[in-house]
Scaffold this active site. Structure first.
Site, PDB file in Angstrom:
ATOM      1  CB  THR A   3      82.356  -5.992  87.188  1.00 48.42           C
ATOM      2  OG1 THR A   3      82.195  -7.211  86.461  1.00 48.42           O
ATOM      3  CG2 THR A   3      81.132  -5.779  88.057  1.00 48.42           C
ATOM      4  CB  CYS A  19      78.597  -3.312  88.657  1.00 49.47           C
ATOM      5  SG  CYS A  19      77.099  -3.232  89.623  1.00 49.47           S
ATOM      6  CB  CYS A  20      75.532  -2.002  85.329  1.00 51.08           C
ATOM      7  SG  CYS A  20      74.250  -1.993  84.066  1.00 51.08           S
ATOM      8  CB  ILE A  21      75.061   2.405  83.383  1.00 54.39           C
ATOM      9  CG1 ILE A  21      75.194   3.717  82.597  1.00 54.39           C
ATOM     10  CG2 ILE A  21      74.144   2.597  84.596  1.00 54.39           C
ATOM     11  CD1 ILE A  21      75.910   3.580  81.272  1.00 54.39           C
TER      12      ILE A  21
END
Length: 224
Positions: free
Chosen positions: A197, A135-137
């Site tokens: 995500t 998730c995220c980066i």
């Protein structure tokens, strides 16, 4: 028996470690689904330490493993000791620590180097056909290691809501497919068994980020 899931952290704090809300969301959703989380971090020095009030680097030096232990309430293991055979899945929360401590993405972008222990673990889960949640980066780690995979970091057009959208172009330049998505959505790469995500790549309310991470966790467990 519940699934056993490795959660890899990169420190403690959004600007120089793992994003705390994302990490907590992963652990909460794993608990809710009856899964057992085993938390790991590499035993390396952080790239730098950031004063989270001023948003500026300091002269301090800190250990990624020691700082990650704050989130894990002390129940943490050296990533070098992870045994993929005893685990069902892998999840890596985001935060700038992913781009600073787990890799050199923050300074080198698509030309980055992935921390050896992190790359070894990602390759081991991938080779064993065990699902990986990102998730995220953190999807950039998979983009660097698995050319041709499909990932999402949210949207590819930069705006106030999506301040880090240029990351999507870097993923494409690495030979991977970026899928635009909303913060509460996930993308599943069936072939590579990757579930991603966007989380805090989006300037969204915390509960929406929490919900998106929940869907990611549920899908990872379904694939495990």
């Amino acid at each position: 028996m519940g699934k056993r899931v490795a959660v890899v952290l990169a420190g403690c704090g959004v600007y120089d470690g793992s994003e705390i809300h994302e990490s907590s969301a992963v652990l909460v959703h794993l608990s809710r689904e009856g899964a057992e989380a085993e938390v790991y971090a590499p035993d390396v020095e952080q790239m730098h330490v950031v004063d989270h009030v001023k948003g500026q680097p300091t002269q301090e030096k800190r250990s990624v493993l020691v700082e990650s232990a704050r989130i894990a309430r002390g129940n943490i293991k050296d990533l070098a000791k992870l045994d993929v055979q005893g685990l069902d899945a892998l999840i890596i929360p985001g935060g700038f620590g992913v781009a600073k401590n787990l890799s050199t993405w923050a300074t080198q972008g698509k030309n980055c180097i992935i921390c050896k222990e992190v790359e070894d673990v990602l390759r081991a889960f991938h080779a064993a056909r065990k699902p990986i949640g990102l998730c995220c980066i953190s999807p950039v780690l998979a983009a660097k290691i698995f050319p041709g995979c499909e990932l999402t970091v949210g949207h590819d057009t930069e705006c106030e809501k999506w301040p880090y959208a240029k990351t999507a172009e870097s993923i494409r330049e690495l030979g991977c497919k970026h899928i635009n998505s909303q913060v509460t959505e996930i993308h599943v790469d069936v072939q590579h068994r990757l579930v991603s995500t966007s989380a805090f790549m989006c300037s969204a309310p915390l509960h929406q980020i929490f919900d998106g991470i929940g869907k990611m966790v549920q899908e990872v467990l379904r694939l495990a």
